[in-house]
Design a protein around this motif. Structure first.
Motif, PDB file in Angstrom:
ATOM      1  N   ASP A 302       0.826  -1.203   0.000  1.00 22.91           N
ATOM      2  CA  ASP A 302       0.000   0.000   0.000  1.00 22.91           C
ATOM      3  C   ASP A 302       0.858   1.250   0.000  1.00 22.91           C
ATOM      4  OD1 ASP A 302      -2.383   1.374  -0.218  1.00 22.91           O
ATOM      5  OD2 ASP A 302      -2.692   1.530   1.952  1.00 22.91           O
ATOM      6  N   THR A 303       1.786   1.309  -0.946  1.00 25.85           N
ATOM      7  CA  THR A 303       2.548   2.533  -1.169  1.00 25.85           C
ATOM      8  C   THR A 303       1.666   3.534  -1.912  1.00 25.85           C
ATOM      9  OG1 THR A 303       3.398   1.680  -3.267  1.00 25.85           O
ATOM     10  CG2 THR A 303       4.709   1.254  -1.287  1.00 25.85           C
ATOM     11  N   GLU A 304       2.163   4.735  -2.068  1.00 25.85           N
ATOM     12  CA  GLU A 304       1.385   5.774  -2.749  1.00 25.85           C
ATOM     13  C   GLU A 304       1.044   5.383  -4.182  1.00 25.85           C
ATOM     14  OE1 GLU A 304       3.644   9.335  -2.375  1.00 25.85           O
ATOM     15  OE2 GLU A 304       3.257   9.546  -0.211  1.00 25.85           O
ATOM     16  N   LEU A 305       1.902   4.576  -4.815  1.00 28.47           N
ATOM     17  CA  LEU A 305       1.650   4.161  -6.200  1.00 28.47           C
ATOM     18  C   LEU A 305       0.358   3.374  -6.346  1.00 28.47           C
ATOM     19  CD1 LEU A 305       5.197   3.026  -7.403  1.00 28.47           C
ATOM     20  CD2 LEU A 305       4.012   5.170  -7.923  1.00 28.47           C
ATOM     21  N   SER A 306      -0.049   2.668  -5.297  1.00 28.69           N
ATOM     22  CA  SER A 306      -1.214   1.785  -5.418  1.00 28.69           C
ATOM     23  C   SER A 306      -2.503   2.547  -5.677  1.00 28.69           C
ATOM     24  CB  SER A 306      -1.355   0.928  -4.152  1.00 28.69           C
ATOM     25  OG  SER A 306      -1.626   1.742  -3.022  1.00 28.69           O
ATOM     26  N   THR A 307      -2.549   3.824  -5.287  1.00 29.94           N
ATOM     27  CA  THR A 307      -3.759   4.620  -5.537  1.00 29.94           C
ATOM     28  C   THR A 307      -3.674   5.379  -6.856  1.00 29.94           C
ATOM     29  OG1 THR A 307      -2.857   6.527  -4.338  1.00 29.94           O
ATOM     30  CG2 THR A 307      -4.110   4.896  -3.061  1.00 29.94           C
ATOM     31  N   MET A 308      -2.520   5.323  -7.528  1.00 28.32           N
ATOM     32  CA  MET A 308      -2.325   6.071  -8.771  1.00 28.32           C
ATOM     33  C   MET A 308      -2.527   5.228 -10.014  1.00 28.32           C
ATOM     34  SD  MET A 308       1.068   8.254  -7.685  1.00 28.32           S
ATOM     35  CE  MET A 308       1.100   9.214  -6.163  1.00 28.32           C
ATOM     36  N   THR A 309      -2.681   3.916  -9.838  1.00 28.38           N
ATOM     37  CA  THR A 309      -2.896   3.044 -10.993  1.00 28.38           C
ATOM     38  C   THR A 309      -4.328   3.174 -11.488  1.00 28.38           C
ATOM     39  OG1 THR A 309      -3.510   1.202  -9.543  1.00 28.38           O
ATOM     40  CG2 THR A 309      -1.192   1.388 -10.181  1.00 28.38           C
ATOM     41  N   SER A 310      -4.576   2.665 -12.677  1.00 28.04           N
ATOM     42  CA  SER A 310      -5.928   2.678 -13.233  1.00 28.04           C
ATOM     43  C   SER A 310      -6.301   1.267 -13.660  1.00 28.04           C
ATOM     44  CB  SER A 310      -6.002   3.623 -14.442  1.00 28.04           C
ATOM     45  OG  SER A 310      -7.319   3.667 -14.965  1.00 28.04           O
ATOM     46  N   PRO A 311      -7.211   0.603 -12.907  1.00 28.75           N
ATOM     47  CA  PRO A 311      -7.905   1.088 -11.698  1.00 28.75           C
ATOM     48  C   PRO A 311      -6.975   1.062 -10.483  1.00 28.75           C
ATOM     49  CG  PRO A 311      -8.471  -1.188 -12.105  1.00 28.75           C
ATOM     50  CD  PRO A 311      -7.619  -0.768 -13.267  1.00 28.75           C
ATOM     51  N   PRO A 312      -7.360   1.732  -9.392  1.00 24.11           N
ATOM     52  CA  PRO A 312      -6.552   1.673  -8.165  1.00 24.11           C
ATOM     53  C   PRO A 312      -6.391   0.232  -7.700  1.00 24.11           C
ATOM     54  CG  PRO A 312      -8.182   3.418  -8.018  1.00 24.11           C
ATOM     55  CD  PRO A 312      -8.529   2.629  -9.246  1.00 24.11           C
ATOM     56  N   LEU A 313      -5.245  -0.043  -7.093  1.00 26.44           N
ATOM     57  CA  LEU A 313      -4.832  -1.407  -6.782  1.00 26.44           C
ATOM     58  C   LEU A 313      -5.373  -1.876  -5.433  1.00 26.44           C
ATOM     59  CD1 LEU A 313      -2.933  -3.720  -7.817  1.00 26.44           C
ATOM     60  CD2 LEU A 313      -1.088  -2.579  -6.551  1.00 26.44           C
ATOM     61  N   SER A 314      -5.998  -3.058  -5.428  1.00 30.06           N
ATOM     62  CA  SER A 314      -6.330  -3.729  -4.167  1.00 30.06           C
ATOM     63  C   SER A 314      -5.032  -4.255  -3.566  1.00 30.06           C
ATOM     64  CB  SER A 314      -7.299  -4.890  -4.394  1.00 30.06           C
ATOM     65  OG  SER A 314      -8.552  -4.413  -4.854  1.00 30.06           O
ATOM     66  N   VAL A 315      -4.835  -4.057  -2.260  1.00 27.36           N
ATOM     67  CA  VAL A 315      -3.540  -4.368  -1.663  1.00 27.36           C
ATOM     68  C   VAL A 315      -3.691  -4.963  -0.268  1.00 27.36           C
ATOM     69  CG1 VAL A 315      -2.326  -2.501  -2.878  1.00 27.36           C
ATOM     70  CG2 VAL A 315      -3.341  -2.073  -0.629  1.00 27.36           C
ATOM     71  N   ILE A 316      -2.592  -5.547   0.187  1.00 23.64           N
ATOM     72  CA  ILE A 316      -2.397  -5.825   1.603  1.00 23.64           C
ATOM     73  C   ILE A 316      -1.554  -4.676   2.137  1.00 23.64           C
ATOM     74  CG2 ILE A 316      -1.380  -7.365   3.314  1.00 23.64           C
ATOM     75  CD1 ILE A 316      -3.905  -8.459   1.988  1.00 23.64           C
ATOM     76  N   ARG A 317      -2.110  -3.949   3.080  1.00 23.83           N
ATOM     77  CA  ARG A 317      -1.417  -2.775   3.611  1.00 23.83           C
ATOM     78  C   ARG A 317      -0.438  -3.165   4.699  1.00 23.83           C
ATOM     79  NH1 ARG A 317      -5.397   1.535   5.566  1.00 23.83           N
ATOM     80  NH2 ARG A 317      -5.310   2.175   3.358  1.00 23.83           N
ATOM     81  N   GLN A 318       0.840  -2.769   4.498  1.00 22.18           N
ATOM     82  CA  GLN A 318       1.846  -2.863   5.551  1.00 22.18           C
ATOM     83  C   GLN A 318       1.967  -1.488   6.208  1.00 22.18           C
ATOM     84  OE1 GLN A 318       5.468  -5.521   5.395  1.00 22.18           O
ATOM     85  NE2 GLN A 318       5.501  -4.672   3.341  1.00 22.18           N
ATOM     86  N   PRO A 319       2.080  -1.412   7.525  1.00 23.47           N
ATOM     87  CA  PRO A 319       2.263  -0.111   8.184  1.00 23.47           C
ATOM     88  C   PRO A 319       3.723   0.331   8.080  1.00 23.47           C
ATOM     89  CG  PRO A 319       2.175  -1.845   9.837  1.00 23.47           C
ATOM     90  CD  PRO A 319       1.956  -2.515   8.501  1.00 23.47           C
TER      91      PRO A 319
END
Length: 363
Positions: A302-319
């Motif tokens: 869940d880096t910033e890139l994951s929200t910039m893709t098209s479509p936005p990327l489903s992820v496992i978020r690491q803190p």
């Protein structure tokens, strides 16, 4: 931004070096005292922290050496306003993953009054990376500790740091750390399982995995989680659906492309990190496949890139930022001689569903 690792003379002290005319006073370490007393660093640490489980004779010898060397614990130096500096070494390129970890370390440094020196760790080509010389340079430069991000240190380097009294904390280590090495990571097995479980719940059965180096501890855990989720659903992992190479965009594009060219191509692919997943998305695009209509893709980080893709990327978020904060606080505790609650910390991951996953096309 990076600082050279050549600062300081390579000298191991066995007696105080004091000179009225010298510009610098070399800091005595616990290892210095331990070597002079013929005991372990852990024993000296117990004496410094007032622990009762040290023989009276040994305690007297260590205390006399502490007085002779004018040893000042790190906690006292910090309280007196002396600067504390921690070395943060990044393995590989400074990408979005490492940037977020750095942010966490720097934020924690600001809160604790700790200076952070950021450098690059090259396991194979960095000049002068011999264990003892490297450890002595860190001591000479006044480092309170070292944090390594995703790097692989040899046993010799770990031992050299311990003998020099320089605490070490590793974040997402590429090689499995021993019990004596403090590590900070996330629940990688649970994350791999959760990503795969999400795709199974959507109805996918042909699910592939593209991950990082086969020897990487975090990658192994994510892969095992992927396989466990499949097995729990009665699905056998197919060898052609698994690839482990590196945490890189090109790996996702290349390995993902090979899988998408199979006659029975997967309908979903679990990426071992966000950059791998974005490479898989590009491999699908150049083949005229739509995401998520033709193939679903998940990432991990869940880096910033994951929200910039098209479509936005489903992820496992690491803190990631919190991992950096925990690593710095852990290395400062070790530098102060304080005991840690755990030498292997795993922070919780969580599934974040966005637009890159959907039911398979045949449902």
């Amino acid at each position: 931004m990076a600082e050279s690792h050549r600062s300081g003379r390579n000298v191991a002290l066995t007696a105080p070096e004091r000179s009225a005319g010298s510009r610098h006073t070399r800091r005595t370490t616990l290892a210095t005292i331990a070597a002079s007393a013929g005991v372990s660093v852990a024993t000296v640490s117990k004496v410094v922290n007032g622990r009762a489980d040290v023989a009276a004779g040994t305690r007297a010898v260590v205390e006399e050496l502490l007085r002779r060397h004018e040893y000042v614990p790190p906690s006292v130096r910090r309280a007196a306003g002396a600067s504390t500096t921690v070395e943060l070494l990044i393995s590989g390129p400074f990408g979005v993953y490492s940037t977020q970890v750095i942010e966490g370390v720097v934020q924690a440094g600001a809160e604790t009054g700790t200076s952070i020196v950021v450098g690059s760790l090259d396991d194979h080509r960095q000049p002068g990376f011999a264990p003892q010389g490297w450890a002595r340079r860190l001591v000479g430069a006044g480092r309170a500790g070292v944090i390594v991000v995703t790097g692989a240190l040899t046993g010799g380097h770990v031992t050299a740091l311990a003998l020099a009294g320089v605490p070490l904390v590793v974040i997402d280590p590429l090689n499995m750390p021993g019990a004596e090495v403090t590590s900070v990571g996330s629940t990688n097995f649970a994350g791999g399982m959760s990503a795969t479980r999400h795709l199974l719940d959507l109805g996918h059965e042909r699910i592939a995995y593209v991950g990082g180096p086969p020897s990487s501890g975090c990658n192994q855990a994510r892969l095992h989680g992927y396989r466990a989720a499949l097995e729990n659903s009665g699905i056998t992992s197919r060898p052609e659906y698994v690839a482990n190479e590196d945490f890189a965009y090109d790996v996702g594009r290349r390995a993902g492309g090979r899988m998408l060219d199979l006659a029975a191509r997967p309908t979903a692919i679990v990426g071992g990190c966000d950059t791998i997943a974005i490479g898989i998305m590009e491999a699908a695009r150049v083949r005229g496949l739509r995401i998520p209509e033709d193939v679903s893709v998940t990432g991990f980080d869940d880096t910033e890139l994951s929200t910039m893709t098209s479509p936005p990327l489903s992820v496992i978020r690491q803190p990631l930022r919190e991992m950096g904060r925990v690593a710095l606080k852990s290395v400062l505790q070790l530098a102060a001689g304080d005991a840690l609650d755990s030498h292997h910390v795993e922070l919780a991951t969580e599934l974040v569903v966005r637009g890159s996953t959907a039911p398979p096309p045949d449902l």
